[in-house]
Design a protein around this motif. Sequence first.
Motif, PDB file in Angstrom:
ATOM      1  N   UNK A 177      56.429  53.380   0.009  1.00 45.85           N
ATOM      2  CA  UNK A 177      55.619  53.904  -1.102  1.00 45.85           C
ATOM      3  C   UNK A 177      54.929  52.781  -1.871  1.00 45.85           C
ATOM      4  N   UNK A 178      55.652  51.702  -2.136  1.00 48.15           N
ATOM      5  CA  UNK A 178      55.041  50.606  -2.894  1.00 48.15           C
ATOM      6  C   UNK A 178      53.920  49.955  -2.082  1.00 48.15           C
ATOM      7  N   UNK A 183      48.105  49.244  -1.374  1.00 51.43           N
ATOM      8  CA  UNK A 183      46.932  49.298  -0.499  1.00 51.43           C
ATOM      9  C   UNK A 183      45.830  50.204  -1.045  1.00 51.43           C
ATOM     10  N   UNK A 184      46.242  51.288  -1.703  1.00 53.70           N
ATOM     11  CA  UNK A 184      45.273  52.259  -2.199  1.00 53.70           C
ATOM     12  C   UNK A 184      44.805  51.953  -3.621  1.00 53.70           C
ATOM     13  N   UNK A 185      45.407  50.931  -4.246  1.00 53.71           N
ATOM     14  CA  UNK A 185      44.980  50.517  -5.582  1.00 53.71           C
ATOM     15  C   UNK A 185      45.257  51.546  -6.652  1.00 53.71           C
ATOM     16  N   UNK A 186      46.377  52.254  -6.514  1.00 52.29           N
ATOM     17  CA  UNK A 186      46.737  53.271  -7.504  1.00 52.29           C
ATOM     18  C   UNK A 186      47.975  52.821  -8.273  1.00 52.29           C
ATOM     19  N   UNK A 187      48.323  53.590  -9.320  1.00 54.42           N
ATOM     20  CA  UNK A 187      49.444  53.162 -10.157  1.00 54.42           C
ATOM     21  C   UNK A 187      50.745  53.894  -9.837  1.00 54.42           C
ATOM     22  N   UNK A 188      50.666  54.975  -9.065  1.00 55.66           N
ATOM     23  CA  UNK A 188      51.903  55.681  -8.700  1.00 55.66           C
ATOM     24  C   UNK A 188      51.703  56.452  -7.390  1.00 55.66           C
ATOM     25  N   UNK A 189      52.787  57.020  -6.878  1.00 49.84           N
ATOM     26  CA  UNK A 189      52.734  57.658  -5.552  1.00 49.84           C
ATOM     27  C   UNK A 189      51.937  58.953  -5.541  1.00 49.84           C
ATOM     28  N   UNK A 190      51.940  59.693  -6.667  1.00 51.46           N
ATOM     29  CA  UNK A 190      51.168  60.942  -6.714  1.00 51.46           C
ATOM     30  C   UNK A 190      49.675  60.626  -6.622  1.00 51.46           C
ATOM     31  N   UNK A 191      49.247  59.617  -7.373  1.00 53.19           N
ATOM     32  CA  UNK A 191      47.843  59.182  -7.298  1.00 53.19           C
ATOM     33  C   UNK A 191      47.503  58.677  -5.896  1.00 53.19           C
ATOM     34  N   UNK A 192      48.436  57.921  -5.317  1.00 52.61           N
ATOM     35  CA  UNK A 192      48.215  57.369  -3.973  1.00 52.61           C
ATOM     36  C   UNK A 192      48.048  58.497  -2.958  1.00 52.61           C
ATOM     37  N   UNK A 193      48.903  59.510  -3.036  1.00 55.39           N
ATOM     38  CA  UNK A 193      48.823  60.645  -2.112  1.00 55.39           C
ATOM     39  C   UNK A 193      47.512  61.399  -2.298  1.00 55.39           C
TER      40      UNK A 193
END
Length: 202
Positions: A177-178, A183-193
């Motif tokens: 997850x980290x 890689x996606x430049x987001x602040x948390x996993x929900x944003x990344x997904x």
Amino acid sequence: MIIRVLIAEDQAMVRGALSALLAMEGDIEIVAEASRGDEVVPVALTARPDVALLDIEMPGADGISAAAELTRQLPGTKIIMLTTFGRTGYLRRAMTAGAVGFLLKDAPASELAEAVRQVAAGERVIDPDLAITAVRDGENPLTERERDVLRAASDGASISAVADRLHLSPGTVRNYLSNAIRKLGTSNRVEAARRAEVKGWL
């Protein structure tokens, strides 16, 4: 030459409209229809279409999986993917699966008929705006395992729940997850997904 076409689309109204529009063309014949992804190959093996129009999001199996299996079993059938969503990840995955065309469903009917003719003649047809965006977005940066973990975590599931689902240790899930978040430049996993989903990378 009459071009034999299969249409796979789960929404009956859309499938009917596509069929009716294409059937008006003098050189195109609709020889089969499917409403589920897992019906595509069995129907195609019976109908032997020259071109298959596949929706990406269908029950049973998604259109990209259906395209890969259709390419394997009937390599002579040319595949055009149709989608409501202009996601560049879908485009790359569809081409890898064997599709030679990729159009948005809101394209004019005349454009779709012309695309059928072009792929039947051995050409590739890709929505131009989507092609430009795909080049700009680049390759999917996520590994297969990172995608699995992001998918499993996309509904807000806890680390331990994701670990249980995927038979991984919680520490391993945290690492995947980290990596994905970075890689996606987001602040948390929900944003990344969410970002990966919008790009068509999941």
